[in-house]
Design an enzyme around this catalytic site. Structure first.
Site, PDB file in Angstrom:
ATOM      1  N   TYR A 262     -22.152  67.662 -15.516  1.00  0.00           N
ATOM      2  CA  TYR A 262     -22.796  69.024 -15.200  1.00  0.00           C
ATOM      3  C   TYR A 262     -22.794  68.957 -13.706  1.00  0.00           C
ATOM      4  O   TYR A 262     -23.653  68.185 -13.004  1.00  0.00           O
ATOM      5  CB  TYR A 262     -24.058  69.248 -15.534  1.00  0.00           C
ATOM      6  CG  TYR A 262     -24.641  69.113 -17.183  1.00  0.00           C
ATOM      7  CD1 TYR A 262     -24.683  70.151 -18.049  1.00  0.00           C
ATOM      8  CD2 TYR A 262     -24.695  67.985 -17.747  1.00  0.00           C
ATOM      9  CE1 TYR A 262     -25.235  69.922 -19.177  1.00  0.00           C
ATOM     10  CE2 TYR A 262     -25.175  67.460 -18.822  1.00  0.00           C
ATOM     11  CZ  TYR A 262     -25.277  68.710 -19.712  1.00  0.00           C
ATOM     12  OH  TYR A 262     -25.644  68.288 -20.885  1.00  0.00           O
TER      13      TYR A 262
ATOM     14  N   ARG B  28     -28.252  70.262 -27.967  1.00  0.00           N
ATOM     15  CA  ARG B  28     -29.109  70.368 -26.799  1.00  0.00           C
ATOM     16  C   ARG B  28     -29.044  71.825 -26.191  1.00  0.00           C
ATOM     17  O   ARG B  28     -28.013  72.515 -25.984  1.00  0.00           O
ATOM     18  CB  ARG B  28     -28.633  69.260 -25.370  1.00  0.00           C
ATOM     19  CG  ARG B  28     -28.836  67.896 -25.943  1.00  0.00           C
ATOM     20  CD  ARG B  28     -28.293  67.114 -24.758  1.00  0.00           C
ATOM     21  NE  ARG B  28     -28.370  65.757 -25.192  1.00  0.00           N
ATOM     22  CZ  ARG B  28     -29.134  64.785 -24.505  1.00  0.00           C
ATOM     23  NH1 ARG B  28     -30.105  65.364 -23.719  1.00  0.00           N
ATOM     24  NH2 ARG B  28     -29.305  63.642 -24.782  1.00  0.00           N
TER      25      ARG B  28
ATOM     26  N   GLN C 236     -26.144  69.323  -7.221  1.00  0.00           N
ATOM     27  CA  GLN C 236     -26.877  68.644  -8.061  1.00  0.00           C
ATOM     28  C   GLN C 236     -25.818  68.236  -9.182  1.00  0.00           C
ATOM     29  O   GLN C 236     -25.087  69.188  -9.702  1.00  0.00           O
ATOM     30  CB  GLN C 236     -28.065  68.917  -8.923  1.00  0.00           C
ATOM     31  CG  GLN C 236     -28.623  68.054  -9.521  1.00  0.00           C
ATOM     32  CD  GLN C 236     -30.295  68.397 -10.285  1.00  0.00           C
ATOM     33  OE1 GLN C 236     -31.016  69.106  -9.315  1.00  0.00           O
ATOM     34  NE2 GLN C 236     -30.594  68.509 -11.401  1.00  0.00           N
TER      35      GLN C 236
ATOM     36  N   HIS D 171     -27.268  77.982 -21.494  1.00  0.00           N
ATOM     37  CA  HIS D 171     -26.372  76.901 -22.102  1.00  0.00           C
ATOM     38  C   HIS D 171     -27.002  76.020 -23.005  1.00  0.00           C
ATOM     39  O   HIS D 171     -28.033  75.511 -22.825  1.00  0.00           O
ATOM     40  CB  HIS D 171     -25.923  76.349 -20.768  1.00  0.00           C
ATOM     41  CG  HIS D 171     -24.975  75.111 -20.863  1.00  0.00           C
ATOM     42  ND1 HIS D 171     -25.278  73.792 -21.007  1.00  0.00           N
ATOM     43  CD2 HIS D 171     -23.555  74.919 -21.441  1.00  0.00           C
ATOM     44  CE1 HIS D 171     -24.383  72.923 -21.236  1.00  0.00           C
ATOM     45  NE2 HIS D 171     -23.454  73.617 -21.702  1.00  0.00           N
TER      46      HIS D 171
ATOM     47  N   ASN E  95     -25.362  66.053 -12.696  1.00  0.00           N
ATOM     48  CA  ASN E  95     -26.044  65.449 -13.804  1.00  0.00           C
ATOM     49  C   ASN E  95     -25.272  64.816 -14.918  1.00  0.00           C
ATOM     50  O   ASN E  95     -23.930  65.664 -14.948  1.00  0.00           O
ATOM     51  CB  ASN E  95     -27.161  66.296 -14.609  1.00  0.00           C
ATOM     52  CG  ASN E  95     -28.218  66.677 -13.754  1.00  0.00           C
ATOM     53  OD1 ASN E  95     -28.718  65.791 -12.624  1.00  0.00           O
ATOM     54  ND2 ASN E  95     -28.604  67.954 -13.718  1.00  0.00           N
TER      55      ASN E  95
ATOM     56  N   HIS F  94     -30.565  76.235 -22.430  1.00  0.00           N
ATOM     57  CA  HIS F  94     -31.418  76.192 -21.269  1.00  0.00           C
ATOM     58  C   HIS F  94     -30.931  77.028 -20.148  1.00  0.00           C
ATOM     59  O   HIS F  94     -29.559  77.436 -20.379  1.00  0.00           O
ATOM     60  CB  HIS F  94     -31.436  74.618 -20.751  1.00  0.00           C
ATOM     61  CG  HIS F  94     -31.920  73.896 -21.683  1.00  0.00           C
ATOM     62  ND1 HIS F  94     -31.147  72.626 -22.002  1.00  0.00           N
ATOM     63  CD2 HIS F  94     -32.841  73.659 -22.732  1.00  0.00           C
ATOM     64  CE1 HIS F  94     -31.747  71.720 -22.799  1.00  0.00           C
ATOM     65  NE2 HIS F  94     -32.824  72.481 -23.294  1.00  0.00           N
TER      66      HIS F  94
ATOM     67  N   LYS G 254     -23.366  76.782 -13.569  1.00  0.00           N
ATOM     68  CA  LYS G 254     -23.190  75.409 -14.107  1.00  0.00           C
ATOM     69  C   LYS G 254     -21.543  75.072 -14.450  1.00  0.00           C
ATOM     70  O   LYS G 254     -20.905  76.248 -14.737  1.00  0.00           O
ATOM     71  CB  LYS G 254     -23.868  75.061 -15.342  1.00  0.00           C
ATOM     72  CG  LYS G 254     -25.362  74.927 -15.180  1.00  0.00           C
ATOM     73  CD  LYS G 254     -25.796  74.644 -16.705  1.00  0.00           C
ATOM     74  CE  LYS G 254     -27.323  74.711 -16.676  1.00  0.00           C
ATOM     75  NZ  LYS G 254     -27.681  74.485 -17.951  1.00  0.00           N
TER      76      LYS G 254
ATOM     77  N   ARG H 278       0.522  53.437 -14.866  1.00  0.00           N
ATOM     78  CA  ARG H 278      -0.713  52.763 -14.529  1.00  0.00           C
ATOM     79  C   ARG H 278      -1.889  53.438 -15.119  1.00  0.00           C
ATOM     80  O   ARG H 278      -2.844  52.917 -15.410  1.00  0.00           O
ATOM     81  CB  ARG H 278      -0.975  52.979 -12.859  1.00  0.00           C
ATOM     82  CG  ARG H 278       0.200  52.161 -12.151  1.00  0.00           C
ATOM     83  CD  ARG H 278      -0.108  52.551 -10.857  1.00  0.00           C
ATOM     84  NE  ARG H 278       0.320  53.964 -10.672  1.00  0.00           N
ATOM     85  CZ  ARG H 278       0.084  54.713  -9.517  1.00  0.00           C
ATOM     86  NH1 ARG H 278      -0.466  54.081  -8.529  1.00  0.00           N
ATOM     87  NH2 ARG H 278       0.437  55.850  -9.397  1.00  0.00           N
TER      88      ARG H 278
ATOM     89  N   ASP I 131     -36.803  71.325 -27.070  1.00  0.00           N
ATOM     90  CA  ASP I 131     -35.759  72.508 -27.555  1.00  0.00           C
ATOM     91  C   ASP I 131     -36.413  73.290 -28.970  1.00  0.00           C
ATOM     92  O   ASP I 131     -36.109  74.381 -29.140  1.00  0.00           O
ATOM     93  CB  ASP I 131     -34.421  71.858 -27.942  1.00  0.00           C
ATOM     94  CG  ASP I 131     -33.644  71.686 -26.652  1.00  0.00           C
ATOM     95  OD1 ASP I 131     -34.657  72.328 -25.587  1.00  0.00           O
ATOM     96  OD2 ASP I 131     -32.709  71.123 -26.762  1.00  0.00           O
TER      97      ASP I 131
END
Length: 183
Positions: free
Chosen positions: A132, A59, A46, A119, A48, A62, A72, A23, A168
């Site tokens: 995330y 990216r 949270q 990160h 994301n 941060h 995270k 399946r 950034d």
């Protein structure tokens, strides 16, 4: 779930096998019981998702300052990325070292990045998507960032950097007297 430490304390690779049959497939993305040793009393507050169109785009890097520092759990849902964690913790034996891990949708793994680590990632395949899970809510007044090309970090990005956000681009280089984050 198979948890493998990386050279940076607290940064872990978590592999989650799939069960496949005629399946399709089923896999667990997160389990608080199986990851209790990593998460401790933290809880996911949270979730994301990001999609990045262009291969080579970066990216990050941060992080959030205390008291909003976050752990995270980062997983690739589509495509491939080169996921990077940078240790910014004051007094850490791996201070300013980075670890990168290729995350792929077909490998069913996630990188766990603890508080005090920045990160970022580079997209290796166009239209890659990341999920995330965060242990703290985003607070714009607590956000911090590092330049992807900071010479003190000397991150060896696998592709030429093709795209960066204005935010950034504006991150500062680490000052010579940067002694780390308190978390």
């Amino acid at each position: 779930m198979n948890v493998t430490p990386t050279p940076i304390a607290g940064v872990m690779l978590v592999e989650t096998p799939l069960r496949e049959d005629h399946r399709g497939a089923f896999g667990r993305l997160y389990c608080d019981r199986e990851l209790a040793d990593l998460a401790g009393t933290r809880r996911i507050v949270q979730i994301n998702q990001s999609r990045t169109r262009e291969a080579g785009a970066v990216r990050g890097l941060h992080f959030q300052h205390a008291p909003h520092a976050e752990m995270k759990f980062v997983r690739c849902l589509r495509g491939r990325v080169w996921d990077v964690a940078v240790d910014l913790r004051a007094g850490s034996s791996t201070f300013l070292r980075w670890h990168a891990q290729e995350l792929r949708a077909d490998r069913h793994a996630m990188l766990v990045i603890p508080e005090g680590c920045a990160h970022g990632f580079q997209v290796l395949e166009a239209d890659s998507e990341l999920l995330y899970l965060h242990t703290a809510h985003y607070d714009p007044d607590a956000e911090g960032g590092l330049r992807h090309d900071d010479p003190r970090l000397a991150i060896a990005w696998p592709l030429p950097v093709a795209d960066l956000s204005e935010r950034d681009r504006a991150h500062p280089l680490l000052s010579p007297d940067f002694a780390g984050l308190d978390v």
